[in-house]
Design a protein around this motif. Sequence first.
Motif, PDB file in Angstrom:
ATOM      1  N   TYR A   1      24.555  16.860  76.913  1.00 52.57           N
ATOM      2  CA  TYR A   1      25.002  15.648  77.600  1.00 52.57           C
ATOM      3  C   TYR A   1      25.593  14.669  76.595  1.00 52.57           C
ATOM      4  N   ALA A   2      26.629  13.976  77.033  1.00 47.80           N
ATOM      5  CA  ALA A   2      27.210  12.868  76.280  1.00 47.80           C
ATOM      6  C   ALA A   2      27.789  11.880  77.284  1.00 47.80           C
ATOM      7  N   ASN A   3      27.452  10.598  77.113  1.00 50.57           N
ATOM      8  CA  ASN A   3      28.025   9.608  78.014  1.00 50.57           C
ATOM      9  C   ASN A   3      29.443   9.249  77.552  1.00 50.57           C
ATOM     10  N   GLY A   4      30.098   8.385  78.314  1.00 49.99           N
ATOM     11  CA  GLY A   4      31.482   8.023  78.020  1.00 49.99           C
ATOM     12  C   GLY A   4      31.679   7.436  76.643  1.00 49.99           C
ATOM     13  N   HIS A   5      30.770   6.566  76.202  1.00 50.15           N
ATOM     14  CA  HIS A   5      30.903   5.946  74.879  1.00 50.15           C
ATOM     15  C   HIS A   5      30.776   7.002  73.779  1.00 50.15           C
ATOM     16  N   ALA A   6      29.856   7.923  73.929  1.00 51.31           N
ATOM     17  CA  ALA A   6      29.696   8.985  72.934  1.00 51.31           C
ATOM     18  C   ALA A   6      30.935   9.873  72.899  1.00 51.31           C
ATOM     19  N   LEU A   7      31.465  10.210  74.066  1.00 52.46           N
ATOM     20  CA  LEU A   7      32.669  11.040  74.111  1.00 52.46           C
ATOM     21  C   LEU A   7      33.835  10.344  73.413  1.00 52.46           C
ATOM     22  N   ALA A   8      33.999   9.057  73.667  1.00 51.00           N
ATOM     23  CA  ALA A   8      35.084   8.309  73.025  1.00 51.00           C
ATOM     24  C   ALA A   8      34.866   8.216  71.519  1.00 51.00           C
TER      25      ALA A   8
ATOM     26  N   PHE B   1      33.263  10.363  69.521  1.00 51.33           N
ATOM     27  CA  PHE B   1      33.447  11.659  68.876  1.00 51.33           C
ATOM     28  C   PHE B   1      34.789  12.305  69.211  1.00 51.33           C
ATOM     29  N   LYS B   2      35.540  11.699  70.146  1.00 51.46           N
ATOM     30  CA  LYS B   2      36.890  12.151  70.518  1.00 51.46           C
ATOM     31  C   LYS B   2      36.922  13.523  71.198  1.00 51.46           C
ATOM     32  N   TYR B   3      35.827  13.914  71.813  1.00 53.84           N
ATOM     33  CA  TYR B   3      35.776  15.160  72.558  1.00 53.84           C
ATOM     34  C   TYR B   3      35.858  14.871  74.050  1.00 53.84           C
ATOM     35  N   THR B   4      36.342  15.864  74.810  1.00 55.30           N
ATOM     36  CA  THR B   4      36.194  15.790  76.263  1.00 55.30           C
ATOM     37  C   THR B   4      34.762  16.220  76.578  1.00 55.30           C
ATOM     38  N   GLU B   5      34.345  15.978  77.794  1.00 51.20           N
ATOM     39  CA  GLU B   5      32.998  16.385  78.188  1.00 51.20           C
ATOM     40  C   GLU B   5      32.844  17.906  78.076  1.00 51.20           C
ATOM     41  N   GLU B   6      33.849  18.638  78.488  1.00 49.72           N
ATOM     42  CA  GLU B   6      33.792  20.095  78.411  1.00 49.72           C
ATOM     43  C   GLU B   6      33.695  20.561  76.963  1.00 49.72           C
TER      44      GLU B   6
ATOM     45  N   LEU C   1      27.262  19.660  64.067  1.00 48.53           N
ATOM     46  CA  LEU C   1      28.648  19.357  63.716  1.00 48.53           C
ATOM     47  C   LEU C   1      29.009  17.887  63.952  1.00 48.53           C
ATOM     48  N   SER C   2      28.063  17.116  64.486  1.00 48.19           N
ATOM     49  CA  SER C   2      28.301  15.677  64.647  1.00 48.19           C
ATOM     50  C   SER C   2      28.215  14.944  63.315  1.00 48.19           C
ATOM     51  N   ALA C   3      27.678  15.602  62.310  1.00 46.35           N
ATOM     52  CA  ALA C   3      27.577  15.031  60.955  1.00 46.35           C
ATOM     53  C   ALA C   3      28.335  15.949  59.994  1.00 46.35           C
ATOM     54  N   SER C   4      28.868  15.347  58.948  1.00 50.49           N
ATOM     55  CA  SER C   4      29.558  16.153  57.944  1.00 50.49           C
ATOM     56  C   SER C   4      28.542  17.023  57.215  1.00 50.49           C
ATOM     57  N   GLU C   5      29.038  18.028  56.539  1.00 50.08           N
ATOM     58  CA  GLU C   5      28.173  18.951  55.788  1.00 50.08           C
ATOM     59  C   GLU C   5      27.230  18.185  54.859  1.00 50.08           C
ATOM     60  N   GLN C   6      27.756  17.184  54.159  1.00 51.70           N
ATOM     61  CA  GLN C   6      26.942  16.432  53.194  1.00 51.70           C
ATOM     62  C   GLN C   6      25.917  15.523  53.862  1.00 51.70           C
ATOM     63  N   ASP C   7      26.144  15.141  55.121  1.00 48.87           N
ATOM     64  CA  ASP C   7      25.218  14.246  55.815  1.00 48.87           C
ATOM     65  C   ASP C   7      24.204  14.984  56.694  1.00 48.87           C
TER      66      ASP C   7
ATOM     67  N   SER D   1      20.781   4.608  61.219  1.00 51.25           N
ATOM     68  CA  SER D   1      22.209   4.422  60.997  1.00 51.25           C
ATOM     69  C   SER D   1      22.694   5.514  60.065  1.00 51.25           C
ATOM     70  N   GLY D   2      23.946   5.885  60.228  1.00 52.14           N
ATOM     71  CA  GLY D   2      24.487   6.894  59.336  1.00 52.14           C
ATOM     72  C   GLY D   2      25.886   7.309  59.731  1.00 52.14           C
ATOM     73  N   PRO D   3      26.554   8.020  58.837  1.00 54.80           N
ATOM     74  CA  PRO D   3      27.914   8.481  59.126  1.00 54.80           C
ATOM     75  C   PRO D   3      27.913   9.684  60.060  1.00 54.80           C
ATOM     76  N   ARG D   4      28.929   9.755  60.882  1.00 57.78           N
ATOM     77  CA  ARG D   4      29.173  10.890  61.768  1.00 57.78           C
ATOM     78  C   ARG D   4      30.648  11.271  61.662  1.00 57.78           C
ATOM     79  N   VAL D   5      30.997  12.421  62.198  1.00 57.84           N
ATOM     80  CA  VAL D   5      32.388  12.862  62.178  1.00 57.84           C
ATOM     81  C   VAL D   5      32.854  13.178  63.587  1.00 57.84           C
ATOM     82  N   ASP D   6      34.104  12.822  63.861  1.00 59.79           N
ATOM     83  CA  ASP D   6      34.658  13.095  65.175  1.00 59.79           C
ATOM     84  C   ASP D   6      35.324  14.474  65.196  1.00 59.79           C
ATOM     85  N   LYS D   7      35.899  14.808  66.307  1.00 55.65           N
ATOM     86  CA  LYS D   7      36.551  16.095  66.528  1.00 55.65           C
ATOM     87  C   LYS D   7      37.588  16.417  65.455  1.00 55.65           C
ATOM     88  N   TYR D   8      38.223  15.385  64.917  1.00 51.61           N
ATOM     89  CA  TYR D   8      39.300  15.564  63.953  1.00 51.61           C
ATOM     90  C   TYR D   8      38.833  15.464  62.508  1.00 51.61           C
TER      91      TYR D   8
END
Length: 160
Positions: free
Chosen positions: A59-66, A68-73, A82-88, A109-116
């Motif tokens: 599950y991901a709500n609208g704010h999370a989808l926006a 991380f730049k993913y569609t719900e599917e 994969l929501s965090a970089s390898e180092q994080d 708190s911490g860094p995350r990575v989006d789809k791109y």
Amino acid sequence: MNRTQKDTLIRQISENFQQLSGQPLYVSPEAGDVCQWLHEEAPYGILVHNTDADPHFIYANGHALASFKYTEEEILTIPSRLSASEQDRPERQRMLTIVLRDGIVYNYSGPRVDKYGRSFMIYDGVVWQLRNPDGQVWGQAALFWTDEVKRPEWFRPVRN
């Protein structure tokens, strides 16, 4: 996932949060349909992953989808690591291990990575265990903000 299934899942997420934190998920006083507001309008992200050996988002709500730049599917097909970089990932895993032990973690708190592959920060995160009424763990949920300081007036920060 249809609307009824989504509403049921959101209620379960919210009930588990209230059981562990002692207060409900933050909802605007102007919200009509609470589940719809949490899914579509909440100014914070909600993410849930399952308990697979390599947990996947369920599950991901609208704010999370926006964020991380993913569609719900799309987001429902990726491992949550994969929501965090390898180092994080080690720090993320450390926090998830504490959630397994304590049931809930505040102020993450911490860094995350989006789809791109672009990095962004999450703030004031709360991560909690999801359990069935019989106590069986079925996932972990996270609530996070993507703005370091700005919060709505109705927001009451959770502190442990």
